[in-house]
Design a protein around this motif. Sequence first.
Motif, PDB file in Angstrom:
ATOM      1  N   UNK A 263       0.831  -1.076   0.170  1.00  0.00           N
ATOM      2  CA  UNK A 263      -0.013  -0.242  -0.067  1.00  0.00           C
ATOM      3  C   UNK A 263       0.825   1.178   0.026  1.00  0.00           C
ATOM      4  N   UNK A 264       1.122   1.670  -1.391  1.00  0.00           N
ATOM      5  CA  UNK A 264       2.049   2.776  -1.216  1.00  0.00           C
ATOM      6  C   UNK A 264       1.114   4.065  -1.982  1.00  0.00           C
ATOM      7  N   UNK A 265       1.284   5.066  -1.069  1.00  0.00           N
ATOM      8  CA  UNK A 265       0.491   6.235  -1.488  1.00  0.00           C
ATOM      9  C   UNK A 265       1.219   7.454  -1.876  1.00  0.00           C
ATOM     10  N   UNK A 266       1.262   7.922  -3.009  1.00  0.00           N
ATOM     11  CA  UNK A 266       2.100   9.029  -3.554  1.00  0.00           C
ATOM     12  C   UNK A 266       1.593  10.406  -2.716  1.00  0.00           C
ATOM     13  N   UNK A 267       2.367  11.185  -2.125  1.00  0.00           N
ATOM     14  CA  UNK A 267       1.930  12.587  -1.646  1.00  0.00           C
ATOM     15  C   UNK A 267       2.008  13.332  -2.776  1.00  0.00           C
ATOM     16  N   UNK A 268       0.808  14.193  -2.953  1.00  0.00           N
ATOM     17  CA  UNK A 268       0.639  15.127  -3.835  1.00  0.00           C
ATOM     18  C   UNK A 268       0.571  16.618  -3.176  1.00  0.00           C
ATOM     19  N   UNK A 269       1.252  17.641  -3.303  1.00  0.00           N
ATOM     20  CA  UNK A 269       1.615  18.796  -3.014  1.00  0.00           C
ATOM     21  C   UNK A 269       1.542  19.904  -3.781  1.00  0.00           C
ATOM     22  N   UNK A 270       1.023  21.175  -3.385  1.00  0.00           N
ATOM     23  CA  UNK A 270       1.120  22.327  -4.212  1.00  0.00           C
ATOM     24  C   UNK A 270       2.195  23.088  -3.707  1.00  0.00           C
ATOM     25  N   UNK A 271       3.138  23.533  -4.516  1.00  0.00           N
ATOM     26  CA  UNK A 271       4.134  24.383  -4.130  1.00  0.00           C
ATOM     27  C   UNK A 271       4.212  25.695  -4.668  1.00  0.00           C
ATOM     28  N   UNK A 272       4.768  26.616  -3.971  1.00  0.00           N
ATOM     29  CA  UNK A 272       4.493  28.131  -4.476  1.00  0.00           C
ATOM     30  C   UNK A 272       5.533  29.184  -3.731  1.00  0.00           C
ATOM     31  N   UNK A 273       5.978  30.275  -4.167  1.00  0.00           N
ATOM     32  CA  UNK A 273       6.663  31.096  -3.438  1.00  0.00           C
ATOM     33  C   UNK A 273       5.702  32.056  -2.568  1.00  0.00           C
ATOM     34  N   UNK A 274       6.385  32.518  -1.423  1.00  0.00           N
ATOM     35  CA  UNK A 274       5.613  33.269  -0.642  1.00  0.00           C
ATOM     36  C   UNK A 274       6.517  33.925   0.132  1.00  0.00           C
ATOM     37  N   UNK A 275       7.094  35.250  -0.120  1.00  0.00           N
ATOM     38  CA  UNK A 275       7.686  36.303   0.429  1.00  0.00           C
ATOM     39  C   UNK A 275       7.072  37.112   1.335  1.00  0.00           C
ATOM     40  N   UNK A 276       5.675  37.346   1.248  1.00  0.00           N
ATOM     41  CA  UNK A 276       5.054  38.351   1.925  1.00  0.00           C
ATOM     42  C   UNK A 276       3.501  37.368   2.123  1.00  0.00           C
ATOM     43  N   UNK A 277       2.399  38.512   2.178  1.00  0.00           N
ATOM     44  CA  UNK A 277       1.081  37.878   2.349  1.00  0.00           C
ATOM     45  C   UNK A 277       0.865  37.350   0.932  1.00  0.00           C
ATOM     46  N   UNK A 278       0.260  35.990   1.078  1.00  0.00           N
ATOM     47  CA  UNK A 278       0.029  35.262   0.216  1.00  0.00           C
ATOM     48  C   UNK A 278      -1.171  35.844  -0.822  1.00  0.00           C
ATOM     49  N   UNK A 279      -1.205  36.012  -1.889  1.00  0.00           N
ATOM     50  CA  UNK A 279      -2.004  36.565  -2.912  1.00  0.00           C
ATOM     51  C   UNK A 279      -3.178  35.825  -2.885  1.00  0.00           C
ATOM     52  N   UNK A 280      -4.606  36.685  -2.742  1.00  0.00           N
ATOM     53  CA  UNK A 280      -5.724  35.948  -2.719  1.00  0.00           C
ATOM     54  C   UNK A 280      -6.118  35.053  -3.752  1.00  0.00           C
ATOM     55  N   UNK A 281      -5.732  35.266  -4.902  1.00  0.00           N
ATOM     56  CA  UNK A 281      -6.084  34.524  -6.153  1.00  0.00           C
ATOM     57  C   UNK A 281      -5.231  33.076  -5.748  1.00  0.00           C
TER      58      UNK A 281
END
Length: 294
Positions: A263-281
Amino acid sequence: MKTTLEELQAFVAVVDGGSITAAADALGQTVSGISRALARLEKKLDTTLLRRTTRRTELTEEGQAFLQRTRAILASIDDAEEHMAARRQQPAGRLRVNAATPFMLHAVVPLVPAFRKAYPQITLQLDTDETYIDLLERRTDVAIRIGQLQDSTLHARPLCTSRLRLLANPDYLAQTGKPKSVADLARHSLLGFNQPESLNQWPLRGEHGDAWPIVPSLTASNGETLRQLALQGVGIVCLSDFMTAGDRARGDLVQLLAKDTVDVRQPISAVYYRNTQLAARIACFLDFLQERLG
């Protein structure tokens, strides 16, 4: 030296309040602070804006001209702040999303209609790559990555996990017979990846432990190509649930060696840059994906 917003605000507050003391009260500052801000402003402009006496403060001709422009500048700033506040309430702008082709087709694309209905002012740009990209170089807001993440300067948000299974089309199995053991796979056509080699380590118990290295009969650069080949009866494949759930539900692909599969489950992640407040969009897109995929 350039004029600062603090100096402009102090100047207008003195004019509106009629005195430095009134301006200090309105801005929540000290009288000496307001006085110094005005002095700096007049020095930078090399002109006198206000004539100050013990009884009152009045504008010079130059001050009157400067006041009109200053009010326009401060009004523009207020308008910009209000605009950004509105964007936070109703996110807007272009959102660039990158993912591997199979995940884009099978996980992201089906969610697009609902996302666009919820956030009509966001313009999506969907890009696909089979290898990791440089987000800054490609001007990408969010990238979806499958598997364990390497250490990096990127922020990451886990979205979900997806199980790996061995699969084949019933027509293929009708011609070759079902493998009854891991060893039986040696006589079958195995479909694998060009790269990375780790994707050709199938989650099977055997003499190699819980990972069985295959020698592919045919390779491709992405999972969607391998899925299509498997559907055409070309061979056996090991793919993630996110792209094969519908095929299994319809019976177009069937699972093999379930008892031998780890039972191997691949993790799926969202990656992004965040230097200050994360943009609302970006924030609303991440929340949207996490809610529906998690």
